[in-house]
Structures are given as C-alpha cells and as structure tokens.
Design an enzyme around this catalytic site. Structure first.
Site, short mmCIF file in Angstrom:
data_model
loop_
_atom_site.label_atom_id
_atom_site.label_comp_id
_atom_site.label_asym_id
_atom_site.label_seq_id
_atom_site.Cartn_x
_atom_site.Cartn_y
_atom_site.Cartn_z
N LYS A 110 0.85 -1.18 0.00
CA LYS A 110 0.00 0.00 0.00
C LYS A 110 0.89 1.23 0.00
CE LYS A 110 -3.09 2.76 2.87
NZ LYS A 110 -3.87 2.90 4.11
N GLU B 284 -8.30 12.53 12.57
CA GLU B 284 -7.45 11.41 12.97
C GLU B 284 -6.56 11.72 14.17
OE1 GLU B 284 -4.40 8.14 10.96
OE2 GLU B 284 -5.61 9.47 9.72
#
Length: 442
Positions: free
Chosen positions: A201, A251
């Site tokens: 990723k 976040e």
C-alpha cells in the site's frame, strides 16, 4: 544525526502562574499578540491558545523526536506552577512529515520539528477558562511572573467573549500540483509496484493552491472549520506571522494520559448522502467494500503491532465515522504502557502510520519521494502538545492547509492498494479538499 536548537533551554527553572478568567474569543486573544501563535482544540473538550514564547526548540534529522524529548525533559526538570492541571504549561507544535524537510517555499518558517512553550496561554475545559503566564531561564523571578499575570489578566478581560468571523475571501482560481491525467498515471504506476510484490500500500497525496480574491485571516478560517467540524481536532500553528498551518483533522495519532495510550486506525472513505437513506447506503458500501476493509485491516494490524512494543494492545470494534462531507472506517486501539513512556516515544513509533505513508514503510516512502511533485511539509505529520510529565495528544495533520498572503495551499491524499481504481481515487481525493475550500468560497 540531528540538528537541535533551543532558546531558554535546559537551564534554570520554568515558572508559571495561573488565574481563572471569563470566556474570551481565542481569535481576539491570538490577534492581540505577535507570533508565535498556536491554537489547539480537540473533541475531548480541551482548547488551548498560546502566544509568544518562553522557550522554543527546533530539531531536524532522524532522531528529532528524541532530541525534542531530551530538550523538554531538561527544560521541565525544575518547574514551579501554582495552577490547576488544565492550566499547566505545555509545549505546542509539531513535526514535518519527513526528517530531512527544509523550511522553504510554501513551508518557509516551518522547521522539521518545532515546539513552543507559550509566554501566555489560555486553556479551556468545560465551563472554565484559565490564563497562564510562563517564563523560563536561570534568573526567573516568581514575583515578576505574578505581576506579568496581573497585567495579562487586565488585557484579557478587555477582549470580547465572542467575535464574528470575517467574510469568506472568495477564490479567484485554483491550481493543482497534479492534474487528473497525471494523477491517474501516478496511481497506475503505484498499482504496478503493488502487483509486482514489493509494495502492499502507498498513500499518494496532491496539493491544491487557491488564489484568493481578498485577504484572509487564518483564525477566521479556523473558526469556520470549528463550526463545520466540531468533532475533529482543530489546530493553527503560526511560527512567524508570515504563514499559518491549520486544519480540522479527524485522525488522532496518539493520546497518552498517565499510563494509557489511545489511538485510532482511520482508513477508507466515501461521501455523505443527500438523504438519510442515501447516507446509510453509502455507509453500508464503506463497511462492505473488500478493498476498503483490506486497506483498513492493513492500518489496524500495523498500528497494533507497533504499539505491542509498549504494552498489551486492545483493538476495539470497527465503526463508521461520519463527518460533514465524508465517512471513514474507524477502529479504536488502546494500550497500557509503563510510567516512563513519553508521548513522543509513541508518536515516533507510529509516524507515519499506514494511513498516511504505506506498507512496507520504507518502500512506500521511496514511492512517495519518487512520485509526489510537492513538499508535504507538516501535512500528514504529528501536530499537538505535551507537558512536563510526558503526557499529551497528537493528531495527524490532515484536512489541512498553509495560508500565506492571498494564497491557501491545501493537501489531500488517498491510500492506493492492489485494486485501486484511478478514477475513483481522483474523485475521493477531491472530496478531501472540500472542508477548507468550501470555507474560502463565497
């Protein structure tokens, strides 16, 4: 190697005095004093504003987290504070995404790491607001600090409790660092690397520059973000007065409180629906998408493994986090740690998480360096605060921008995995510019 620079550093005492004050507009408070100016607000209810500097540290290089921690430990070694916990002196600031970051161009004035111990701090929690004045050095006189607090209180009480936001400046034009065709090509190359097996990723980001029709006060923009995104972490860092880094990020990177660590795996996103039924359908697509669940598992598993070095890890239930214009998959993660653990230790271990870097980390960072055509600076990096006990909170600097003169440069990125579709990734990354872009347009 690390480069470390500190003013009013590791010698003498930190002396702070606090008093309770009536509510005051943080924008009025910040505007009344020269830079450095910093603001922090979190969904847990804490709000901090700091102006001036009793002490400042900057650092660069691979061991910048450790260097800042050692400097701060020496700074706080002799601390004289007479107020409640909420009013305690804190260091506020953050880090650049990369340790070799150079403070130039858009990011002029933002070192690879910088933290400020504000000379004057406002702290609010619940229905109480506290004013703290701090001085640091070899010959600090507590009585002089008390006198300065009295003067500061008079100034604060003359400021308004509420201050309306100024008008939106308007956007004359926007310019992307990568157009849609270039983005598609970048995503396709990343997918080829993933299919070749040396990458699992990678998070590719892009920047959007908005040229404004009128002047912008960054504090007004932050206030509008507060109104639109009250459940996000909100921050403003203005080191010199020439530019401000600000944002409203969903976040949490890490919170350390005593011996308990909280963090979150946040990955995967879809938009919001125009009706409750459409919104629920999009949330179901988010939960059911194998591509998004795979991406989220990568982030969750990696964070849990990184935290395992500090103590026993507990992974909570995955859920959908809904914001004004976007929805994310969200998994809370907690860890019990030893008493000598510092929040900077955990922040260093986690940064960059797979949600902003990729896997394996070194390979992903290489792809980011080779692919992105702009400097991330402090985007997607830790921003927050810590105290003399090593407790603190850091968020990931997402949904963020740099405001300088009549320009605002926004940043957004997406996680690319094996079955990523370039068209879908382009649409998703545009969605992430909207929180700030919408507050600029008239």
């Amino acid at each position: 190697m690390s480069s470390l620079s500190g003013e009013a550093a590791a010698r003498g005492a930190v002396v702070s005095r606090s008093c309770r004050v009536a509510d005051v507009s943080y924008r009025a408070f910040l505007a009344a004093r020269d830079a450095p100016r910093i603001h922090w607000a979190d969904p847990d209810g804490l709000e901090l504003s700091g102006v001036g500097d009793a002490a400042t540290v900057t650092a660069s290089g691979a061991d910048r987290f450790e260097a800042v921690r050692e400097w701060a430990t020496a700074l706080f070694d002799d601390t004289d504070h007479d107020g409640p916990e909420v009013a305690r002196p804190r260091l506020l600031g953050g880090f650049a995404f990369r340790d070799d970051h150079a403070p130039e161009g858009t990011w002029s004035g933002f070192p690879a790491a910088q933290f400020v111990l504000p000379a004057v701090q406002l702290a609010s929690a619940g229905d109480e607001t506290w004013l703290t004045v701090t001085r640091a050095g070899e010959d600090v006189d507590p009585k002089a600090v008390e006198a300065t607090l009295a003067d500061a209180r008079e100034e604060i009480e003359a400021l308004p409790a509420m201050q309306p936001s100024g008008p939106r400046p308007g956007v004359e034009s926007t310019t992307t660092t990568s157009d849609e065709a270039a983005w598609r090509e970048q995503v396709e190359r990343a997918v080829e690397r993933i299919e070749a097996g040396d990458l699992r990723k990678v998070v590719l980001a892009t920047a959007l520059r908005a040229d404004l029709a009128d002047d912008l006060d960054p504090r007004d923009l932050l206030e509008r973000l507060r109104q639109s995104y009250p459940s996000c972490f909100r921050f403003l860092v203005e080191p010199t007065g020439d530019a401000a880094f600000l944002g409203a990020t969903p976040e949490r990177l890490v919170t350390l409180d005593d011996d308990s660590v909280q963090t979150v795996a946040l990955a995967g996103s879809v938009g919001r629906g125009d009706t409750p039924e459409e919104d629920a359908e999009l949330a179901a697509q988010l939960r059911d998408s194998e591509k998004i669940r795979h991406e989220q598992r990568l982030v969750t598993d990696t964070i849990a493994a990184q935290l395992g070095a500090f103590g026993d890890v507990s992974v909570g239930e995955r859920s959908v986090r809904k914001l004004s214009n976007i929805q994310h998959l969200n998994t809370p993660i907690t860890t019990d740690v030893s008493k000598d653990t510092h929040v900077l230790d955990v922040a260093e271990a986690l940064h960059p998480t797979p949600a902003v870097g990729g896997l394996p980390p070194d390979a992903a960072l290489d792809v980011i360096r080779e692919t992105e055509t702009f400097d991330r600076g402090w985007y997607a990096a830790p921003v927050g605060w810590f105290d003399g006990d090593g407790d603190g909170t850091f968020a990931v600097g997402l949904r963020s921008a740099v405001a300088r003169d009549r320009t605002v440069t926004m940043f957004a990125g997406n996680g690319i995995v094996a079955d990523s579709d370039p068209n879908e990734e382009w649409a998703e990354v545009q969605l992430k510019f909207q929180p700030i872009l919408d507050e600029l347009r008239r």
